[in-house]
Enzyme design. Sequence first.
Site, PDB file in Angstrom:
ATOM      1  N   HIS A 115      -4.729  43.703 -38.321  1.00  0.00           N
ATOM      2  CA  HIS A 115      -5.078  42.765 -37.253  1.00  0.00           C
ATOM      3  C   HIS A 115      -4.307  43.035 -35.964  1.00  0.00           C
ATOM      4  O   HIS A 115      -4.428  42.298 -34.994  1.00  0.00           O
ATOM      5  CB  HIS A 115      -4.787  41.340 -37.765  1.00  0.00           C
ATOM      6  CG  HIS A 115      -5.416  40.256 -36.976  1.00  0.00           C
ATOM      7  ND1 HIS A 115      -4.680  39.306 -36.294  1.00  0.00           N
ATOM      8  CD2 HIS A 115      -6.717  39.945 -36.742  1.00  0.00           C
ATOM      9  CE1 HIS A 115      -5.487  38.459 -35.694  1.00  0.00           C
ATOM     10  NE2 HIS A 115      -6.733  38.826 -35.940  1.00  0.00           N
ATOM     11  N   LYS A 117      -3.028  44.618 -32.360  1.00  0.00           N
ATOM     12  CA  LYS A 117      -3.628  45.129 -31.128  1.00  0.00           C
ATOM     13  C   LYS A 117      -2.506  45.778 -30.317  1.00  0.00           C
ATOM     14  O   LYS A 117      -1.725  45.092 -29.649  1.00  0.00           O
ATOM     15  CB  LYS A 117      -4.282  44.016 -30.307  1.00  0.00           C
ATOM     16  CG  LYS A 117      -5.523  43.395 -30.970  1.00  0.00           C
ATOM     17  CD  LYS A 117      -5.189  42.203 -31.797  1.00  0.00           C
ATOM     18  CE  LYS A 117      -6.456  41.526 -32.319  1.00  0.00           C
ATOM     19  NZ  LYS A 117      -6.154  40.449 -33.269  1.00  0.00           N
ATOM     20  N   ASP A 122       1.906  57.848 -23.861  1.00  0.00           N
ATOM     21  CA  ASP A 122       2.969  58.837 -23.598  1.00  0.00           C
ATOM     22  C   ASP A 122       4.345  58.367 -24.063  1.00  0.00           C
ATOM     23  O   ASP A 122       5.371  58.874 -23.592  1.00  0.00           O
ATOM     24  CB  ASP A 122       3.028  59.186 -22.107  1.00  0.00           C
ATOM     25  CG  ASP A 122       1.801  59.964 -21.642  1.00  0.00           C
ATOM     26  OD1 ASP A 122       1.141  60.581 -22.492  1.00  0.00           O
ATOM     27  OD2 ASP A 122       1.519  59.939 -20.430  1.00  0.00           O
ATOM     28  N   HIS A 295      -8.158  31.864 -27.951  1.00  0.00           N
ATOM     29  CA  HIS A 295      -7.840  32.974 -28.846  1.00  0.00           C
ATOM     30  C   HIS A 295      -6.367  33.358 -28.748  1.00  0.00           C
ATOM     31  O   HIS A 295      -5.936  34.388 -29.272  1.00  0.00           O
ATOM     32  CB  HIS A 295      -8.728  34.174 -28.478  1.00  0.00           C
ATOM     33  CG  HIS A 295      -8.819  35.214 -29.546  1.00  0.00           C
ATOM     34  ND1 HIS A 295      -8.253  36.470 -29.423  1.00  0.00           N
ATOM     35  CD2 HIS A 295      -9.422  35.199 -30.752  1.00  0.00           C
ATOM     36  CE1 HIS A 295      -8.502  37.176 -30.508  1.00  0.00           C
ATOM     37  NE2 HIS A 295      -9.209  36.438 -31.334  1.00  0.00           N
ATOM     38  N   LYS A 297      -2.244  33.666 -29.043  1.00  0.00           N
ATOM     39  CA  LYS A 297      -1.202  33.673 -30.071  1.00  0.00           C
ATOM     40  C   LYS A 297       0.140  33.805 -29.343  1.00  0.00           C
ATOM     41  O   LYS A 297       0.801  34.844 -29.398  1.00  0.00           O
ATOM     42  CB  LYS A 297      -1.383  34.850 -31.038  1.00  0.00           C
ATOM     43  CG  LYS A 297      -2.746  34.918 -31.739  1.00  0.00           C
ATOM     44  CD  LYS A 297      -3.647  35.886 -31.068  1.00  0.00           C
ATOM     45  CE  LYS A 297      -4.880  36.255 -31.877  1.00  0.00           C
ATOM     46  NZ  LYS A 297      -5.735  35.166 -32.244  1.00  0.00           N
ATOM     47  N   ASP A 302      12.464  26.553 -25.193  1.00  0.00           N
ATOM     48  CA  ASP A 302      13.479  26.312 -24.174  1.00  0.00           C
ATOM     49  C   ASP A 302      13.161  27.119 -22.913  1.00  0.00           C
ATOM     50  O   ASP A 302      12.012  27.156 -22.487  1.00  0.00           O
ATOM     51  CB  ASP A 302      14.876  26.604 -24.730  1.00  0.00           C
ATOM     52  CG  ASP A 302      15.294  25.586 -25.794  1.00  0.00           C
ATOM     53  OD1 ASP A 302      14.694  24.487 -25.814  1.00  0.00           O
ATOM     54  OD2 ASP A 302      16.185  25.887 -26.591  1.00  0.00           O
TER      55      ASP A 302
END
Length: 421
Positions: A115, A117, A122, A295, A297, A302
């Site tokens: 899952h 991404k 380089d 969508h 996450k 603080d």
Amino acid sequence: MNDSARWVGGNRIELLENGEEFFPRVFDAIRQAKREVIIETFILFEDKVGLQLHAAMRAAAQRGVKVDLMVDGFGSPDLSREFIEGLSAVGVKVRVFDPGSRVLGQRLNVFRRMHRKIVVIDGEVAFVGGINYSADHLLDFGPKAKQDYAVALAGPIVAQIHQFVLRAIALGDKGPRWFRRRLQQAPPVTRAAVGEVEAMFVTRDNRRHTNDIERHYLAAIRAARTRIVIANAYFFPGYRIIKELRRAARRGVDVRLILQGEPDMPIVKTAASMLYHHLLHAGVRIYEYCDRPLHAKIALMDDRWTTVGSSNLDPLSLSLNLEANVIARDRAFNQLLWERMDTLMRESCKRIHEADLETGWSGWRLVRSFFIFHFLRWYPSWLGWLPRQVPRLTLAEATDLAEKQRGKTGDNGATQTTEAA
């Protein structure tokens, strides 16, 4: 695979919101690549975004850049023979994590998905977040366009991410000699400080790092003294996170959750809403994002701690999937993320109050609360009983991959479905 995960200073981090900011930066970085491009993604569709990525990878490979693409077999099931052939013909290595044949038109390889991404260019620039390569991350997609985030990174932290993706490919190919050769041939990465951000790259897998992301969330929640803001697409965390959020609210921390109000899958909102009474009663503030599917996450604690990545706070991400998050300690980035979240809450969210919920302790609510409590408490152990999938990559050959993934369904390669991603 991420034994080296640790705080490292001297980095630069930039927040990228939605496909409008993310895709141009990634495609431009690929166009400027001189030696190597490595991409991991859960979803890659053959729409206008996927075709732009396809063109950028082909152009890079044609000028001599090593290009590796890893997609998930469940999240990207419909890549056509022509799409793959167009990449492999110019030397792009296309690998599929756990490709699975369909049975009666249904994909059965649901659990323990790749899952992540991640993009590394380089060994010097990296992108990590929750944005897939599909047009539903662009506003012009319409009401179902997703609200999401990623980060662009430069500095010493990129070295950790680079080594991680190289090991992921090598372990999947099961070639220790090839692995050593690839690491020896890898160009030296830039380790000089380019900024002032402390960062850590944290992953979860099904071997030695089964709960690393969850542990960092728990530590940050316990340490929070003034503010916790979590924006999460699929929110159904384990008992420990719920308990610590309630404790934080009761000791005076301003705890806010931004969850889906217009979900891409109705069950998402149903599951999260089962926790509302429990959280609101402890003083947690809940906001439902109502413009379109959320969508995100991301989280902040603080005035310094933040995280952006691929991991939801749900059973799949916390106990099954292969995930990757970046955690940063920096006041300026924390403030920027807070301003974005504050704008989201004020302009695009509905705050949920106890008066908005079902009232009265009916027999059904008592039974439901009992089962929810015990499910949250024990599901990490239960899910751990499922077979532990080892990293298994298949080098995509244009001759048979598309046919294998479609089985006998007659799929023409144009079908695109929205998954919990």
